[in-house]
Write an enzyme that holds these catalytic residues in place. Structure first.
Site, short mmCIF file in Angstrom:
data_model
loop_
_atom_site.label_atom_id
_atom_site.label_comp_id
_atom_site.label_asym_id
_atom_site.label_seq_id
_atom_site.Cartn_x
_atom_site.Cartn_y
_atom_site.Cartn_z
N ASP A 1 0.85 -1.19 0.00
CA ASP A 1 0.00 0.00 0.00
C ASP A 1 0.89 1.25 0.00
O ASP A 1 1.89 1.32 0.71
CB ASP A 1 -0.92 0.00 1.23
CG ASP A 1 -2.07 0.98 1.08
OD1 ASP A 1 -3.21 0.52 0.93
OD2 ASP A 1 -1.82 2.20 1.09
N ILE A 2 0.49 2.23 -0.78
CA ILE A 2 1.28 3.47 -0.90
C ILE A 2 1.23 4.28 0.39
O ILE A 2 2.13 5.11 0.63
CB ILE A 2 0.75 4.28 -2.11
CG1 ILE A 2 1.83 5.19 -2.67
CG2 ILE A 2 -0.52 5.04 -1.77
CD1 ILE A 2 1.48 5.77 -4.03
N ASN B 1 -13.01 -3.05 2.47
CA ASN B 1 -13.98 -1.98 2.68
C ASN B 1 -14.99 -1.96 1.54
O ASN B 1 -14.63 -2.22 0.39
CB ASN B 1 -13.25 -0.63 2.74
CG ASN B 1 -12.30 -0.54 3.92
OD1 ASN B 1 -12.60 -1.05 5.00
ND2 ASN B 1 -11.14 0.09 3.71
N VAL C 1 -10.96 3.21 -3.64
CA VAL C 1 -10.63 2.68 -4.97
C VAL C 1 -11.67 1.60 -5.29
O VAL C 1 -11.80 0.61 -4.54
CB VAL C 1 -9.20 2.10 -5.03
CG1 VAL C 1 -8.90 1.56 -6.43
CG2 VAL C 1 -8.16 3.17 -4.64
N HIS D 1 -10.38 -5.07 -3.15
CA HIS D 1 -9.03 -5.38 -2.69
C HIS D 1 -9.07 -5.78 -1.22
O HIS D 1 -9.78 -5.16 -0.42
CB HIS D 1 -8.09 -4.18 -2.88
CG HIS D 1 -8.64 -2.88 -2.42
ND1 HIS D 1 -9.55 -2.16 -3.15
CD2 HIS D 1 -8.44 -2.18 -1.26
CE1 HIS D 1 -9.86 -1.06 -2.49
NE2 HIS D 1 -9.21 -1.06 -1.34
N HIS E 1 -7.14 -5.65 2.16
CA HIS E 1 -6.03 -5.04 2.88
C HIS E 1 -5.45 -6.13 3.79
O HIS E 1 -6.22 -6.77 4.53
CB HIS E 1 -6.52 -3.92 3.80
CG HIS E 1 -7.01 -2.70 3.09
ND1 HIS E 1 -6.23 -1.58 2.92
CD2 HIS E 1 -8.20 -2.41 2.53
CE1 HIS E 1 -6.93 -0.65 2.28
NE2 HIS E 1 -8.13 -1.13 2.04
P1 5GP Z 1 -9.73 1.61 0.27
O1 5GP Z 1 -9.76 2.92 1.00
O2 5GP Z 1 -10.40 1.70 -1.09
O3 5GP Z 1 -10.20 0.44 1.06
O4 5GP Z 1 -8.20 1.33 0.03
C1 5GP Z 1 -7.49 1.85 -1.04
C2 5GP Z 1 -6.04 1.72 -0.68
O5 5GP Z 1 -5.27 1.89 -1.85
C3 5GP Z 1 -5.56 2.78 0.32
O6 5GP Z 1 -5.02 2.14 1.46
C4 5GP Z 1 -4.52 3.57 -0.47
O7 5GP Z 1 -3.44 3.98 0.32
C5 5GP Z 1 -4.11 2.60 -1.56
N1 5GP Z 1 -3.71 3.23 -2.79
C6 5GP Z 1 -4.37 4.21 -3.47
N2 5GP Z 1 -3.71 4.52 -4.59
C7 5GP Z 1 -2.61 3.73 -4.63
C8 5GP Z 1 -1.54 3.61 -5.56
O8 5GP Z 1 -1.45 4.28 -6.58
N3 5GP Z 1 -0.58 2.68 -5.27
C9 5GP Z 1 -0.64 1.91 -4.16
N4 5GP Z 1 0.34 1.03 -3.97
N5 5GP Z 1 -1.65 1.99 -3.26
C10 5GP Z 1 -2.61 2.90 -3.50
#
Ligand code: 5GP
Length: 120
Positions: free
Chosen positions: A30-31, A87, A96, A100, A102
């Site tokens: 994760d970024i 989520n 996103v 996915h 986590h």
């Molecule tokens: P969500 O909030 O949708 O459950 O999680 C999305 C996750 O994707 C977040 O933890 C966010 O930090 C990660 N994320 C968003 N954009 C990128 C990206 O471009 N690269 C990586 N490696 N992670 C990303």
């Protein structure tokens, strides 16, 4: 469905720190990590949210968990423990819209996994 940042990672159009790949899924760090270990396991098939998972995706979704556990074992934190969370939509904090898992590990993880600030 619309293109997300994760479809671009799958197609190698944008970089990611990929730690695992097979025919059906990809895992990358994760970024914006929320724990010492924080990576995402995503299907190569685009599915926007948990609500969009169909019966035909049954094996694919199971496969994501198997991949998560395989990586946890390979990286040596499986026995210590880890959290896997997905989520769904806005109130859960999904940002996103490509499903996915986590995977978080490397420190004691609090429960419940939210702060009062985020409570609805
Ligand atoms: P969500 O909030 O949708 O459950 O999680 C999305 C996750 O994707 C977040 O933890 C966010 O930090 C990660 N994320 C968003 N954009 C990128 C990206 O471009 N690269 C990586 N490696 N992670 C990303």
């Amino acid at each position: 469905m619309s293109e997300t940042i994760f479809s671009k990672i799958i197609k190698r159009e944008i970089p990611a720190d990929i730690i695992y790949e097979d025919e059906f899924c990809l895992a990358f760090n994760d970024i914006n990590p929320q724990a010492p270990v924080h990576f995402l396991v995503i299907p190569k098939k685009s599915i926007a949210t948990i609500n969009d998972i169909e019966e035909q995706d049954r094996e694919l979704v199971g496969h994501l968990y198997i991949a998560a556990a395989k990586i946890a074992k390979e990286k040596g934190f499986a026995d210590d423990g880890y959290r896997v969370v997905m989520n769904c939509n806005e109130s859960a904090g999904q940002t996103v819209f490509h499903i996915h898992l986590h995977v978080l590990a490397g420190k004691p993880l609090g429960w419940p996994p939210y702060t009062d600030k985020l409570k609805v």
